[in-house]
Motif scaffolding. Structure first.
Motif, PDB file in Angstrom:
ATOM      1  N   MET A  11      41.661  19.614 -41.535  1.00 14.67           N
ATOM      2  CA  MET A  11      41.592  18.469 -40.630  1.00 14.67           C
ATOM      3  C   MET A  11      40.212  18.357 -39.977  1.00 14.67           C
ATOM      4  O   MET A  11      39.701  17.257 -39.765  1.00 14.67           O
ATOM      5  N   ALA A  12      39.601  19.507 -39.676  1.00 14.11           N
ATOM      6  CA  ALA A  12      38.256  19.482 -39.091  1.00 14.11           C
ATOM      7  C   ALA A  12      37.255  18.900 -40.090  1.00 14.11           C
ATOM      8  O   ALA A  12      36.387  18.096 -39.726  1.00 14.11           O
ATOM      9  N   ILE A  13      37.370  19.283 -41.370  1.00  9.88           N
ATOM     10  CA  ILE A  13      36.485  18.753 -42.405  1.00  9.88           C
ATOM     11  C   ILE A  13      36.677  17.250 -42.553  1.00  9.88           C
ATOM     12  O   ILE A  13      35.712  16.488 -42.705  1.00  9.88           O
ATOM     13  N   GLN A  14      37.941  16.792 -42.489  1.00  9.34           N
ATOM     14  CA  GLN A  14      38.208  15.365 -42.619  1.00  9.34           C
ATOM     15  C   GLN A  14      37.568  14.575 -41.487  1.00  9.34           C
ATOM     16  O   GLN A  14      36.971  13.521 -41.703  1.00  9.34           O
ATOM     17  N   ARG A  15      37.676  15.097 -40.260  1.00  5.50           N
ATOM     18  CA  ARG A  15      37.063  14.393 -39.124  1.00  5.50           C
ATOM     19  C   ARG A  15      35.534  14.415 -39.230  1.00  5.50           C
ATOM     20  O   ARG A  15      34.869  13.447 -38.870  1.00  5.50           O
TER      21      ARG A  15
END
Length: 331
Positions: A11-15
């Motif tokens: 999720m951090a990579i997506q953001r």
């Protein structure tokens, strides 16, 4: 249908990928930005994949953003009594579209440039779907829910000061010590000694729920004390009154559950969007007024899509990046 559960790192990579899409489309990119972007992509293959998906969603939603921009420009022209030629209007709309998307993302699909900057400034923060436990000094425990940003203020006279910038947290003081916690949120102040309470700040609304002990809530000239099992909401122009609530439903997120008791589907979708990467978008007001009585695991939020499709007969359209359009089915 089996899907890989997204981790906090995913999720951090997506953001980060979404933030890169916004930055690179802002027309304010420097050589240093370009170099940093190349390095970010080279760190991990997942980075490049996430950016490609984010850019696909951007492209898919651009027509809707352009339409929104054009409608807003028309309203502004009408209010000012201005009459521009169609060619001049369209030219201006196209020229402004990328900057408009960066500063006001369509349907809040992207973090705006302001949100990106603010997010990096918080002392503690969580990404979409992420939950985090923070043990602070003097036995203070802060359980952070999804999309939450908190700053820590100075500790004076055994009083810990926090600022909830956005999101939701459950806060528990040490029941064996005389240590008070004060939380500033949305123009109000919440204070507690030997207590456990839930505080949520989304949109312009702050909601405080006392789970154990007693909690004081103040805003401007207003002062209220909440006992266990009571809840109060306030905003800039409205200070509510204490209401009795089922605290287990309020704190269900601590068990990674969402509980809805006769809640409008539009509110269910808004809540699910806080936890689920991507975006559920309701395209029917009538569908949004449907009442929902259900509970969902935060780790299986696609069950909500299945419910809307099967129980309400909605048409479901899947787009890249977790974007899902929900429409009332046509006969």
């Amino acid at each position: 249908m089996n899907k890989k559960t997204m981790t906090a790192d995913d999720m951090a990579i997506q953001r980060e990928a979404q933030a890169w899409v916004v930055r690179l489309a802002s027309h304010a990119v420097t050589e240093d930005d370009a170099h940093a972007f190349r390095q970010w992509c080279a760190q991990n293959r997942a980075h490049a994949t996430a950016f490609s998906q984010a850019r696909s969603v951007w492209s898919a939603m651009r027509p809707a953003a352009m339409q929104l921009k054009q409608h807003e420009a028309i309203r502004q022209d009408a209010a000012a009594g201005m009459r521009k030629g169609r060619r001049a209007f369209l030219g201006g709309a196209v020229a402004a579209s990328v900057a408009y998307l960066a500063f006001r993302p369509p349907m809040e699909l992207w973090p705006s440039l302001g949100e990106v900057a603010a997010g990096f400034a918080a002392d503690y923060q969580t990404a979409t779907g992420e939950q985090r436990s923070v043990a602070m000094s003097d036995g203070l425990l802060v359980q952070m829910n999804t999309q939450t940003r908190i700053n820590v203020q100075a500790n004076v006279n055994n009083e810990t000061g926090l600022e909830l910038l956005s999101g939701e947290a459950e806060i528990q003081t040490d029941f064996h010590k005389e240590n008070r916690v004060t939380v500033v949120a949305g123009g109000g102040v919440v204070s507690a000694l030997r207590a456990r309470f839930n505080i949520r700040y989304t949109g312009n609304n702050v909601c405080v729920t006392c789970v154990q002990g007693r909690v004081q809530v103040g805003q401007a000239i207003h002062r209220v004390t909440l006992d266990a099992g009571q809840q109060l909401s306030y905003r800039a122009d409205d200070f509510g009154v204490p209401q009795a609530v089922n605290t287990s439903n309020v704190t269900a997120w601590r068990k990674r559950m969402l509980v809805f008791n006769q809640v409008a589907l539009s509110e269910v979708v808004a809540e699910v969007n806080r936890y689920r990467p991507g975006k559920l978008i309701l395209r029917s007001e009538e569908l949004g007024r449907s009442k929902v009585q259900a509970s969902f695991s935060i780790d299986r939020l696609d069950d909500v899509i299945a419910l809307i499709r099967d129980a309400y007969g909605a048409d479901v359209t899947q787009l890249p990046g977790g974007i899902v359009l929900l429409r009332k089915a046509t006969a």
